[in-house]
Design a protein around this motif. Sequence first.
Motif, PDB file in Angstrom:
ATOM      1  N   CYS A 140       0.848  -1.192   0.000  1.00 56.34           N
ATOM      2  CA  CYS A 140       0.000   0.000   0.000  1.00 56.34           C
ATOM      3  C   CYS A 140       0.883   1.241   0.000  1.00 56.34           C
ATOM      4  O   CYS A 140       1.786   1.368   0.837  1.00 56.34           O
ATOM      5  CB  CYS A 140      -0.904  -0.006   1.229  1.00 56.34           C
ATOM      6  SG  CYS A 140      -2.101   1.352   1.277  1.00 56.34           S
TER       7      CYS A 140
ATOM      8  N   GLY B 138      -4.072  -5.864  -3.536  1.00 61.57           N
ATOM      9  CA  GLY B 138      -3.283  -6.390  -4.647  1.00 61.57           C
ATOM     10  C   GLY B 138      -2.142  -7.246  -4.121  1.00 61.57           C
ATOM     11  O   GLY B 138      -1.451  -6.861  -3.180  1.00 61.57           O
TER      12      GLY B 138
ATOM     13  N   ASN C 279      -3.429  -2.612   0.838  1.00 64.74           N
ATOM     14  CA  ASN C 279      -3.828  -2.778  -0.554  1.00 64.74           C
ATOM     15  C   ASN C 279      -4.004  -4.266  -0.835  1.00 64.74           C
ATOM     16  O   ASN C 279      -3.070  -5.046  -0.634  1.00 64.74           O
ATOM     17  CB  ASN C 279      -2.762  -2.186  -1.473  1.00 64.74           C
ATOM     18  CG  ASN C 279      -3.242  -2.051  -2.899  1.00 64.74           C
ATOM     19  OD1 ASN C 279      -3.882  -2.932  -3.437  1.00 64.74           O
ATOM     20  ND2 ASN C 279      -2.933  -0.920  -3.526  1.00 64.74           N
TER      21      ASN C 279
ATOM     22  N   HIS D 110      -5.972   3.829  -3.845  1.00 63.48           N
ATOM     23  CA  HIS D 110      -6.175   4.211  -5.243  1.00 63.48           C
ATOM     24  C   HIS D 110      -4.885   4.223  -6.054  1.00 63.48           C
ATOM     25  O   HIS D 110      -4.932   4.179  -7.281  1.00 63.48           O
ATOM     26  CB  HIS D 110      -6.817   5.601  -5.311  1.00 63.48           C
ATOM     27  CG  HIS D 110      -8.164   5.689  -4.670  1.00 63.48           C
ATOM     28  ND1 HIS D 110      -9.293   5.112  -5.215  1.00 63.48           N
ATOM     29  CD2 HIS D 110      -8.571   6.272  -3.511  1.00 63.48           C
ATOM     30  CE1 HIS D 110     -10.339   5.342  -4.431  1.00 63.48           C
ATOM     31  NE2 HIS D 110      -9.928   6.031  -3.392  1.00 63.48           N
TER      32      HIS D 110
ATOM     33  N   GLU E  79      -1.812   2.960  -7.877  1.00 62.64           N
ATOM     34  CA  GLU E  79      -1.346   1.702  -8.449  1.00 62.64           C
ATOM     35  C   GLU E  79       0.124   1.459  -8.091  1.00 62.64           C
ATOM     36  O   GLU E  79       0.889   2.404  -7.879  1.00 62.64           O
ATOM     37  CB  GLU E  79      -1.507   1.717  -9.967  1.00 62.64           C
ATOM     38  CG  GLU E  79      -2.950   1.856 -10.449  1.00 62.64           C
ATOM     39  CD  GLU E  79      -3.795   0.631 -10.133  1.00 62.64           C
ATOM     40  OE1 GLU E  79      -3.201  -0.465  -9.976  1.00 62.64           O
ATOM     41  OE2 GLU E  79      -5.027   0.761 -10.046  1.00 62.64           O
ATOM     42  N   LEU E  80       0.515   0.185  -8.071  1.00 63.95           N
ATOM     43  CA  LEU E  80       1.865  -0.183  -7.660  1.00 63.95           C
ATOM     44  C   LEU E  80       2.927   0.481  -8.540  1.00 63.95           C
ATOM     45  O   LEU E  80       3.922   0.991  -8.024  1.00 63.95           O
ATOM     46  CB  LEU E  80       2.027  -1.705  -7.688  1.00 63.95           C
ATOM     47  CG  LEU E  80       3.402  -2.232  -7.249  1.00 63.95           C
ATOM     48  CD1 LEU E  80       3.697  -1.870  -5.798  1.00 63.95           C
ATOM     49  CD2 LEU E  80       3.481  -3.747  -7.448  1.00 63.95           C
ATOM     50  N   ASP E  81       2.728   0.484  -9.853  1.00 62.46           N
ATOM     51  CA  ASP E  81       3.742   1.069 -10.734  1.00 62.46           C
ATOM     52  C   ASP E  81       3.942   2.554 -10.453  1.00 62.46           C
ATOM     53  O   ASP E  81       5.072   3.063 -10.489  1.00 62.46           O
ATOM     54  CB  ASP E  81       3.353   0.874 -12.201  1.00 62.46           C
ATOM     55  CG  ASP E  81       3.605  -0.548 -12.695  1.00 62.46           C
ATOM     56  OD1 ASP E  81       4.017  -1.392 -11.869  1.00 62.46           O
ATOM     57  OD2 ASP E  81       3.377  -0.827 -13.877  1.00 62.46           O
TER      58      ASP E  81
END
Length: 317
Positions: A213, A242, A240, A292, A294-296
Amino acid sequence: MRRILVTGGAGFIGSHLCERLVRDGHDVVCLDNYFTGAKSNVEHLLGYPNFEIMRFDVREPIKIEVDQIYNLACPASPVHYQTQPVRTVETSVMGAVNLLRLARETGAIVLQASTSEVYGDAQVQPQDETYYGHVNPIGIRACYDEGKRCAETICFDYHRQYGVRVKVVRIFNTYGPRLAPGDGRVVSNFILQALRNKPITVYGDGSQTRSLCYVDDLVGGLVAMMESPDEVTGPINLGNPGEYTVLELAEKIIAMTGSKSQIEYRELPQDDPQKRRPDITRAAEVLKWRPHIELDIGLARTIGYFRRQFQLELDVA
């Protein structure tokens, strides 16, 4: 405007929280003993009239008039808490007691920053707040895991016995700028190794998973929890959902940095969790919160931070 105490305020998450609260116009008192935090993390806030910093150890009682308390004081990295295990468990337990006593005297709300480590090497996936965990109480990670579990217990006992207003959040892996370079966390480790073209050290076969996160999202969750109605006590997971394997993360960072690093496998540490993924249903329903970034995007910001902060060191290396 509220008067808010942030313990561990010069640490990674704490400094970002202080920044957010100062920006929101609150009167913020940052308390830290600099065991793992650093004054440089908050020096950009020193010129603000609504920010002050105190060097203090939460293992000692404190007297201060505040409306809200965010308790983030505790080493969170295995590198630090396994070096000082007694200090770690004392900070979790004695620190929580001292701050709950302060809250009882002042009527303040206490937000206790707990951790996903209370779930231990989880046997269910993902982890929701009803899961009691799978923790080795005498292992090398227990000073942190059990210290945080005990802190949760104390919070709810003070709530039930004395009516202290408490809120407990369980923080999952968080990353972003101001991660300490030597604390052994997977993101900072991999980024610095990649920028230096050093071997990327992956423990085990890299199949263990982590959910990451970005710190700005996490801070938003902390504030949302503090501002929720009194009956919302938690515990509530913040993270997060993901999920990435450690090997996937290493390969992604190598690609994003353009590194020449190779992956080097090492023996898996004792009690290292194999699966880590939060169920954030409760946070979404009760707090209207979900991450909100994103990892990248988060990794790009974090890589940029390390490039800027350590450019001189990297040039020499």
